[in-house]
Design a protein around this motif. Structure first.
Motif, PDB file in Angstrom:
ATOM      1  N   VAL A   1       0.819  -1.216   0.000  1.00  0.00           N
ATOM      2  CA  VAL A   1       0.000   0.000   0.000  1.00  0.00           C
ATOM      3  C   VAL A   1       0.853   1.265   0.000  1.00  0.00           C
ATOM      4  N   LEU A   2       2.173   1.115   0.035  1.00  0.00           N
ATOM      5  CA  LEU A   2       3.069   2.273   0.087  1.00  0.00           C
ATOM      6  C   LEU A   2       3.610   2.646  -1.289  1.00  0.00           C
ATOM      7  N   LYS A   3       2.999   2.113  -2.331  1.00  0.00           N
ATOM      8  CA  LYS A   3       3.281   2.472  -3.730  1.00  0.00           C
ATOM      9  C   LYS A   3       4.715   2.177  -4.185  1.00  0.00           C
ATOM     10  N   PRO A   4       5.255   0.988  -3.844  1.00  0.00           N
ATOM     11  CA  PRO A   4       6.561   0.648  -4.400  1.00  0.00           C
ATOM     12  C   PRO A   4       6.432   0.321  -5.889  1.00  0.00           C
ATOM     13  N   ALA A   5       7.531   0.405  -6.599  1.00  0.00           N
ATOM     14  CA  ALA A   5       7.496   0.054  -8.023  1.00  0.00           C
ATOM     15  C   ALA A   5       7.341  -1.452  -8.200  1.00  0.00           C
ATOM     16  N   ARG A   6       8.097  -2.225  -7.403  1.00  0.00           N
ATOM     17  CA  ARG A   6       8.044  -3.685  -7.486  1.00  0.00           C
ATOM     18  C   ARG A   6       8.201  -4.298  -6.106  1.00  0.00           C
ATOM     19  N   ILE A   7       7.551  -5.444  -5.916  1.00  0.00           N
ATOM     20  CA  ILE A   7       7.771  -6.254  -4.721  1.00  0.00           C
ATOM     21  C   ILE A   7       8.237  -7.625  -5.184  1.00  0.00           C
ATOM     22  N   LEU A   8       9.417  -8.024  -4.733  1.00  0.00           N
ATOM     23  CA  LEU A   8       9.967  -9.331  -5.082  1.00  0.00           C
ATOM     24  C   LEU A   8       9.614 -10.302  -3.963  1.00  0.00           C
ATOM     25  N   LEU A   9       8.775 -11.272  -4.257  1.00  0.00           N
ATOM     26  CA  LEU A   9       8.325 -12.250  -3.268  1.00  0.00           C
ATOM     27  C   LEU A   9       9.220 -13.479  -3.369  1.00  0.00           C
ATOM     28  N   LEU A  10      10.225 -13.568  -2.509  1.00  0.00           N
ATOM     29  CA  LEU A  10      11.171 -14.677  -2.591  1.00  0.00           C
ATOM     30  C   LEU A  10      10.873 -15.674  -1.475  1.00  0.00           C
ATOM     31  N   GLY A  11      10.715 -16.925  -1.869  1.00  0.00           N
ATOM     32  CA  GLY A  11      10.450 -17.965  -0.897  1.00  0.00           C
ATOM     33  C   GLY A  11      10.757 -19.333  -1.451  1.00  0.00           C
ATOM     34  N   HIS A  12      10.896 -20.310  -0.539  1.00  0.00           N
ATOM     35  CA  HIS A  12      11.253 -21.669  -0.947  1.00  0.00           C
ATOM     36  C   HIS A  12      10.017 -22.517  -1.219  1.00  0.00           C
ATOM     37  N   GLY A  13       8.906 -22.224  -0.534  1.00  0.00           N
ATOM     38  CA  GLY A  13       7.693 -23.019  -0.702  1.00  0.00           C
ATOM     39  C   GLY A  13       6.777 -22.428  -1.765  1.00  0.00           C
ATOM     40  N   GLU A  14       6.506 -23.208  -2.798  1.00  0.00           N
ATOM     41  CA  GLU A  14       5.732 -22.651  -3.914  1.00  0.00           C
ATOM     42  C   GLU A  14       4.290 -22.348  -3.532  1.00  0.00           C
ATOM     43  N   ASN A  15       3.693 -23.142  -2.651  1.00  0.00           N
ATOM     44  CA  ASN A  15       2.300 -22.891  -2.287  1.00  0.00           C
ATOM     45  C   ASN A  15       2.140 -21.577  -1.535  1.00  0.00           C
ATOM     46  N   SER A  16       3.037 -21.313  -0.587  1.00  0.00           N
ATOM     47  CA  SER A  16       2.927 -20.073   0.181  1.00  0.00           C
ATOM     48  C   SER A  16       3.198 -18.846  -0.681  1.00  0.00           C
ATOM     49  N   ILE A  17       4.143 -18.950  -1.601  1.00  0.00           N
ATOM     50  CA  ILE A  17       4.423 -17.822  -2.499  1.00  0.00           C
ATOM     51  C   ILE A  17       3.260 -17.612  -3.463  1.00  0.00           C
ATOM     52  N   TYR A  18       2.683 -18.712  -3.938  1.00  0.00           N
ATOM     53  CA  TYR A  18       1.512 -18.600  -4.813  1.00  0.00           C
ATOM     54  C   TYR A  18       0.362 -17.892  -4.096  1.00  0.00           C
ATOM     55  N   THR A  19       0.174 -18.231  -2.808  1.00  0.00           N
ATOM     56  CA  THR A  19      -0.934 -17.658  -2.042  1.00  0.00           C
ATOM     57  C   THR A  19      -0.781 -16.150  -1.872  1.00  0.00           C
ATOM     58  N   ILE A  20       0.399 -15.683  -1.440  1.00  0.00           N
ATOM     59  CA  ILE A  20       0.577 -14.250  -1.232  1.00  0.00           C
ATOM     60  C   ILE A  20       0.616 -13.509  -2.572  1.00  0.00           C
ATOM     61  N   ASP A  21       1.157 -14.137  -3.584  1.00  0.00           N
ATOM     62  CA  ASP A  21       1.171 -13.528  -4.920  1.00  0.00           C
ATOM     63  C   ASP A  21      -0.254 -13.304  -5.420  1.00  0.00           C
ATOM     64  N   LYS A  22      -1.082 -14.311  -5.274  1.00  0.00           N
ATOM     65  CA  LYS A  22      -2.483 -14.210  -5.703  1.00  0.00           C
ATOM     66  C   LYS A  22      -3.228 -13.146  -4.902  1.00  0.00           C
ATOM     67  N   GLU A  23      -2.968 -13.110  -3.591  1.00  0.00           N
ATOM     68  CA  GLU A  23      -3.640 -12.129  -2.734  1.00  0.00           C
ATOM     69  C   GLU A  23      -3.280 -10.699  -3.133  1.00  0.00           C
ATOM     70  N   LEU A  24      -1.993 -10.442  -3.346  1.00  0.00           N
ATOM     71  CA  LEU A  24      -1.565  -9.087  -3.680  1.00  0.00           C
ATOM     72  C   LEU A  24      -2.060  -8.660  -5.057  1.00  0.00           C
ATOM     73  N   ARG A  25      -2.087  -9.591  -6.003  1.00  0.00           N
ATOM     74  CA  ARG A  25      -2.575  -9.259  -7.344  1.00  0.00           C
ATOM     75  C   ARG A  25      -4.072  -8.966  -7.341  1.00  0.00           C
ATOM     76  N   GLY A  26      -4.771  -9.507  -6.335  1.00  0.00           N
ATOM     77  CA  GLY A  26      -6.213  -9.262  -6.246  1.00  0.00           C
ATOM     78  C   GLY A  26      -6.557  -7.908  -5.655  1.00  0.00           C
ATOM     79  N   LYS A  27      -5.540  -7.172  -5.209  1.00  0.00           N
ATOM     80  CA  LYS A  27      -5.771  -5.847  -4.622  1.00  0.00           C
ATOM     81  C   LYS A  27      -5.405  -4.759  -5.612  1.00  0.00           C
ATOM     82  N   LEU A  28      -5.904  -3.546  -5.347  1.00  0.00           N
ATOM     83  CA  LEU A  28      -5.521  -2.398  -6.140  1.00  0.00           C
ATOM     84  C   LEU A  28      -4.159  -1.928  -5.642  1.00  0.00           C
ATOM     85  N   LEU A  29      -3.114  -2.151  -6.431  1.00  0.00           N
ATOM     86  CA  LEU A  29      -1.752  -1.944  -5.942  1.00  0.00           C
ATOM     87  C   LEU A  29      -1.079  -0.712  -6.547  1.00  0.00           C
TER      88      LEU A  29
END
Length: 622
Positions: A299-327
């Motif tokens: 919500v602080l208007k960064p240009a990019r957020i790099l979501l780095l993680g080892h577990g694909e399910n958890s990264i998929y979940t937060i990636d999907k959540e953030l893309r569903g918001k007005l960013l």
């Protein structure tokens, strides 16, 4: 009934009322005259008919859900009827020398009465039909007879399907005592809650005072749950003002409500200035803290957020959540990588060139790391080293490591590995253009490794709830607050600091268990508490700073800075070189020895630091 049929039914009812009302009033006023032959009354009736239906449509009288009619709906009827009669009066003035003022006035009153009664009767019928269905309603106490409490009571009465029957109000305002609001009596104060619950056979409590501070809310909540009655609350005042949620969004009381911690406000101007239009990397982005950091950064208007993680399910979940918001145009980049893979980490940071890195990736489970020390070393030490040295090489602006209170005087390999990771970034800070810092805090409620999910699972199974020792205490903080303070602390860094978050007062784990049992609607005789003894590597009490690290300076509300324990670069490199070849026993001995090393100070210095620290709020317990 379909919408079309409902509109047609109301149209016909209104038409019959309009066509008959003016003649009924005329007959009442002029009983010996033949009003049926009065031409002006006929014209007035036609005018009333056309005008009423026009204004009724304008004010939505045919679109309202009259089964839940209230004062606002009656106001709409009054407006439509008043304008209708005004049109009829103008028509009589224009086309006739005779004005039927008394007739129109009486008609105005009759129309409001009959049209209002026709609508409100639908609500009466709806409520009586629900009662005939024998819907079970819990006898409910509403704490707070202010505006929020009145709204809640009104909604409960209008919506029997909620299953809540408001029986009494409780309020500390003496002026309201023994008065009735919507037929509900204000019976006493908050000091009498326990007695009133028994007296009125209360089955549920709703706390409806959104203006309460967190501390006041915690105290009131404890009183309510001690009654053994299910307790709910409404959103806090700031959430209502922001429009995120409404007063009708009643929720169950959570264990977080019992902390009584007032959340600190960020310096939003500086935070946005620092993070806006920047590339931010979060390691461990799928974890509890990492994902919340991503939410708050988004919500602080960064240009990019790099979501780095080892577990694909958890990264998929937060990636999907953030893309569903007005960013605000923020680019989301999910990256599956292991921080132990040095070459991969260096390539990622070289490619994306982040401005800020929040390093949240780590192994944090004490007993598991005690049983698997090699993994603690590989992930917490060498993983941190990889990310930090890549940040140094490619001139990342800021590097913020998420540390833990378990790094203080650690008896376990997890805490020792995190303390050694702190030392790595502290040494890098002495010669790097990157601003390195660590942020240390205790347990976060609701995180995957906290006791809260475990207790919930045990309660759901009928118990027992397992607690290691009746005297064991821990510091607790909510995930959102911890994440906000991490972001703020990162902006305050000059290089090499270990920031310490004010965790408030330590909480006994057994008290936490008891409160969770009560919040779940049980008593201790139903869900037993079983003491299992301390596990390998556990401490009875956690600390946030060692006595040798104490520094009195508080640089921001709830953020302190500790004086770090040094280690030479030569000694560190030697340990790092030897660690992969050590046995599990040697690893534990070496890391615990380094992590528990003290800064030598005079007794006078220790006394001065400890005095200043205690005056700032007793952040630790030694």
């Amino acid at each position: 009934m379909t919408i079309r049929k409902r509109i047609m039914s109301l149209f016909i009812i209104d038409s019959l009322i309009i066509l008959s009302s003016i003649y009924a009033c005329a007959l009442f006023l002029y009983p010996f005259e033949n009003v049926l032959r009065d031409r002006m009354l006929l014209i007035s009736t036609i005018t009333l008919f056309i005008a009423h239906h026009s204004f009724a449509w304008h004010y939505g009288l045919y679109r309202k859900y009259w089964s839940y009619a209230s004062v606002e709906e009656v106001k709409s009827i009054a407006k439509a009827v008043t304008l209708t009669l005004f049109v009829a009066l103008v028509m009589q003035y224009v086309y006739s020398e005779v004005l039927y003022l008394r007739t129109l006035l009486l008609t105005w009153m009759l129309l409001i009465l009959l049209l209002g009664a026709s609508r409100l009767s639908l609500r009466v019928f709806n409520e009586s039909s629900i009662k005939r269905k024998n819907i079970q309603s819990s006898r409910t106490m509403i704490i707070g007879a202010g505006q929020a409490g009145r709204m809640i009571a009104q909604q409960m009465k209008q919506n029997p399907l909620w299953g809540k029957n408001p029986v009494v109000f409780v309020d500390d305002d003496k002026r309201k005592w023994q008065l009735e609001i919507y037929g509900i009596e204000v019976v006493g104060t908050m000091k009498n809650i326990s007695d009133l619950v028994l007296q009125y056979h209360i089955e549920e409590i709703v706390i409806a005072i959104p203006s309460l501070s967190k501390k006041e809310m915690a105290e009131l909540t404890r009183v309510c749950i001690d009654t053994g009655v299910k307790t709910q609350t409404i959103p806090r005042l700031e959430d209502l003002i922001s429009g995120k949620i409404t007063v009708n969004d009643i929720r169950d009381v959570k264990i977080e409500d019992l902390l009584g911690r007032e959340e600190v406000k960020l310096d939003m101007a500086k935070v946005e200035e620092k993070l806006a239009n920047k590339t931010i990397m979060v390691t461990g982005a799928g974890g509890s803290i990492g994902s919340e950091l991503c939410r708050q950064i988004s919500v602080l208007k960064p240009a990019r957020i790099l979501l780095l993680g080892h577990g694909e399910n958890s990264i998929y979940t937060i990636d999907k959540e953030l893309r569903g918001k007005l960013l605000n145009g923020t680019e989301i980049v999910p990256i599956i990588a292991d921080i132990q893979d040095r070459e991969r980490i260096f390539k990622i940071i070289e490619e994306h060139r982040p401005d800020i890195i929040y390093h949240a990736a780590a192994h944090k489970h004490v007993p598991l790391m005690e049983a698997n020390p090699f993994e603690a070393v590989k992930n917490n030490i060498f993983g941190t080293k990889n990310v930090a040295e890549a940040a140094h090489k490619y001139n990342v602006g800021n590097f913020v490591m998420i540390s833990t209170d378990k790094a203080v005087n650690p008896p376990n390999i997890m805490g020792a590995s995190k303390r050694f990771a702190e030392m790595i970034i502290q040494n890098l800070a002495t010669s790097s253009k990157t601003t390195f810092a660590a942020v240390r805090f205790g347990n976060v409620l609701g995180s995957r490794g906290s006791v809260v999910p475990l207790f919930k699972e045990q309660i759901a199974k009928g118990g027992p709830v397992t607690v290691t020792d009746p005297e064991m205490t821990r510091y607790f903080m909510t995930i959102p607050e911890a994440s906000r303070l991490v972001i703020q602390a990162g902006l305050l860094a000059n290089g090499g600091e270990v920031f310490v978050l004010d965790m408030g007062e330590p909480v006994k784990i057994v008290d936490l268990a008891r409160n969770m049992i009560k919040l779940s609607g049980y008593e201790e005789r139903e869900i037993k508490i079983q003491f299992t003894g301390m596990r390998p590597g556990e401490k009875m009490y956690e600390e946030l700073l060692d006595a040798s690290e104490i520094q009195s300076e508080k640089i921001f509300p709830k953020i302190y800075i500790g004086k770090s324990t040094p280690i030479s670069i030569g000694e560190m490199n030697m340990v790092l070189k030897d660690l992969p070849y050590m046995s599990e026993k040697e690893i534990k001995e070496k890391l615990l020895s380094l992590a528990n090393r003290k800064v030598k100070r005079t007794e006078m210095e220790k006394e001065r630091w400890q005095k200043n620290w205690k005056q700032e709020g007793e952040l630790h317990r030694i």
